[in-house]
Design an enzyme around this catalytic site. Structure first.
Site, PDB file in Angstrom:
ATOM      1  N   HIS A  85      44.487 -70.914   9.975  1.00 30.69           N
ATOM      2  CA  HIS A  85      45.478 -71.419   9.017  1.00 30.69           C
ATOM      3  C   HIS A  85      45.826 -72.885   9.328  1.00 30.69           C
ATOM      4  O   HIS A  85      45.921 -73.717   8.424  1.00 30.69           O
ATOM      5  CB  HIS A  85      46.777 -70.599   9.097  1.00 30.69           C
ATOM      6  CG  HIS A  85      46.655 -69.180   8.633  1.00 30.69           C
ATOM      7  ND1 HIS A  85      47.122 -68.116   9.361  1.00 30.69           N
ATOM      8  CD2 HIS A  85      46.116 -68.645   7.507  1.00 30.69           C
ATOM      9  CE1 HIS A  85      46.890 -66.990   8.710  1.00 30.69           C
ATOM     10  NE2 HIS A  85      46.265 -67.279   7.571  1.00 30.69           N
ATOM     11  N   LYS A 132      51.214 -55.152   2.347  1.00 34.68           N
ATOM     12  CA  LYS A 132      50.552 -55.041   3.649  1.00 34.68           C
ATOM     13  C   LYS A 132      51.595 -54.615   4.663  1.00 34.68           C
ATOM     14  O   LYS A 132      52.785 -54.886   4.479  1.00 34.68           O
ATOM     15  CB  LYS A 132      50.048 -56.415   4.095  1.00 34.68           C
ATOM     16  CG  LYS A 132      48.814 -56.911   3.410  1.00 34.68           C
ATOM     17  CD  LYS A 132      48.405 -58.238   4.014  1.00 34.68           C
ATOM     18  CE  LYS A 132      47.223 -58.855   3.301  1.00 34.68           C
ATOM     19  NZ  LYS A 132      46.914 -60.180   3.783  1.00 34.68           N
ATOM     20  N   ARG A 160      36.580 -68.053   4.645  1.00 32.42           N
ATOM     21  CA  ARG A 160      35.949 -67.898   5.949  1.00 32.42           C
ATOM     22  C   ARG A 160      34.481 -67.528   5.809  1.00 32.42           C
ATOM     23  O   ARG A 160      33.627 -68.073   6.484  1.00 32.42           O
ATOM     24  CB  ARG A 160      36.657 -66.800   6.756  1.00 32.42           C
ATOM     25  CG  ARG A 160      37.998 -67.221   7.286  1.00 32.42           C
ATOM     26  CD  ARG A 160      38.773 -66.044   7.759  1.00 32.42           C
ATOM     27  NE  ARG A 160      38.939 -65.085   6.684  1.00 32.42           N
ATOM     28  CZ  ARG A 160      39.777 -64.077   6.701  1.00 32.42           C
ATOM     29  NH1 ARG A 160      40.511 -63.850   7.761  1.00 32.42           N
ATOM     30  NH2 ARG A 160      39.893 -63.255   5.674  1.00 32.42           N
ATOM     31  N   SER A 203      44.476 -62.705  10.651  1.00 33.92           N
ATOM     32  CA  SER A 203      45.746 -62.243  11.225  1.00 33.92           C
ATOM     33  C   SER A 203      45.627 -60.784  11.636  1.00 33.92           C
ATOM     34  O   SER A 203      46.161 -60.369  12.667  1.00 33.92           O
ATOM     35  CB  SER A 203      46.874 -62.406  10.206  1.00 33.92           C
ATOM     36  OG  SER A 203      47.034 -63.762   9.867  1.00 33.92           O
TER      37      SER A 203
HETATM   38  O1  PNS Z   1      47.078 -64.465   3.008  1.00 36.44           O
HETATM   39  P1  PNS Z   1      46.858 -63.534   1.862  1.00 36.44           P
HETATM   40  O2  PNS Z   1      47.528 -62.219   2.132  1.00 36.44           O
HETATM   41  O3  PNS Z   1      45.417 -63.387   1.498  1.00 36.44           O
HETATM   42  O4  PNS Z   1      47.600 -64.195   0.592  1.00 36.44           O
HETATM   43  C1  PNS Z   1      47.563 -63.574  -0.670  1.00 36.44           C
HETATM   44  C2  PNS Z   1      48.605 -64.214  -1.610  1.00 36.44           C
HETATM   45  C3  PNS Z   1      49.999 -64.054  -1.020  1.00 36.44           C
HETATM   46  C4  PNS Z   1      48.316 -65.670  -1.786  1.00 36.44           C
HETATM   47  C5  PNS Z   1      48.500 -63.496  -3.001  1.00 36.44           C
HETATM   48  O5  PNS Z   1      48.632 -62.122  -2.826  1.00 36.44           O
HETATM   49  C6  PNS Z   1      49.550 -63.991  -3.991  1.00 36.44           C
HETATM   50  O6  PNS Z   1      49.408 -65.044  -4.551  1.00 36.44           O
HETATM   51  N1  PNS Z   1      50.643 -63.210  -4.186  1.00 36.44           N
HETATM   52  C7  PNS Z   1      51.717 -63.566  -5.078  1.00 36.44           C
HETATM   53  C8  PNS Z   1      51.702 -62.721  -6.353  1.00 36.44           C
HETATM   54  C9  PNS Z   1      50.700 -63.255  -7.349  1.00 36.44           C
HETATM   55  O7  PNS Z   1      50.822 -64.341  -7.863  1.00 36.44           O
HETATM   56  N2  PNS Z   1      49.685 -62.442  -7.617  1.00 36.44           N
HETATM   57  C10 PNS Z   1      48.621 -62.770  -8.550  1.00 36.44           C
HETATM   58  C11 PNS Z   1      47.476 -63.470  -7.858  1.00 36.44           C
HETATM   59  S1  PNS Z   1      46.128 -63.633  -8.956  1.00 36.44           S
END
Ligand code: PNS
Length: 164
Positions: free
Chosen positions: A18, A42, A91, A129
């Site tokens: 990150h 999660k 990644r 993570s």
């Molecule tokens: O680190 P992560 O868990 O891969 O991050 C995922 C995250 C938080 C970026 C994604 O789940 C997100 O944007 N959540 C907010 C809700 C949202 O906008 N969902 C639609 C995404 S297309």
């Protein structure tokens, strides 16, 4: 044009991968907002406030980086913060399908916002993570995966969780 970018994620906990993405985006954009997602499906080790606190300490050396949290849709948050770019780290090819879907969906929801994918540095490409938490749970070394402060904090949390 001075572009603001949002780098969203769970950051549970923040890893060297990150930080690599944050540092590189801070060189590409005028302002980078690292945005901790509040509502994620999660199992998390850290509260959002703890994740924000850790990230603030870890990113304090980059003056154009800010740390915040958000609930609801990412694109609504990005619009509120007047960001034109979403940054995500890639990644491996296994990340691609999910990132591809998310980038297209976010583009559909907010056509004026673009997603920029940065390839995670080679030496961080296997870090996640979840893997960090799993290794720590079984007492393994996580020194090369997370900053020292995060390493100490993860082990402390794990001990607390085992006592409960
Ligand atoms: O680190 P992560 O868990 O891969 O991050 C995922 C995250 C938080 C970026 C994604 O789940 C997100 O944007 N959540 C907010 C809700 C949202 O906008 N969902 C639609 C995404 S297309």
């Amino acid at each position: 044009m001075k572009t603001t970018a949002v780098y969203p994620g769970s950051f549970d906990p923040p890893t060297n991968g990150h930080l690599d993405i944050i540092e590189r985006s801070s060189r590409m954009f005028a302002r980078v907002i690292v945005a901790v997602a509040l509502n994620i499906r999660k199992n998390v080790l850290y509260t959002p406030a703890e994740r924000v606190g850790m990230l603030r300490e870890l990113t304090s050396r980059w003056k154009n980086v800010e740390v915040d949290s958000f609930g609801g849709l990412l694109v609504d948050y990005a619009r509120k913060r007047e960001a034109r770019v979403l940054v995500r780290g890639l990644r491996a090819i296994s990340d691609f399908e999910y990132e591809f879907q998310m980038a297209h969906m976010n583009k559909k929801l907010a056509p004026e916002i673009d997603t920029v994918m940065l390839m995670t540095g080679e030496k961080h490409s296997y870090i996640s993570s979840n893997i960090v938490k799993e290794i720590a749970m079984f007492g393994g070394r996580i020194d090369d995966l997370v900053p020292p402060a995060v390493r100490d904090s993860v082990f402390k949390k794990m001990k607390g969780a085992r006592r409960r």
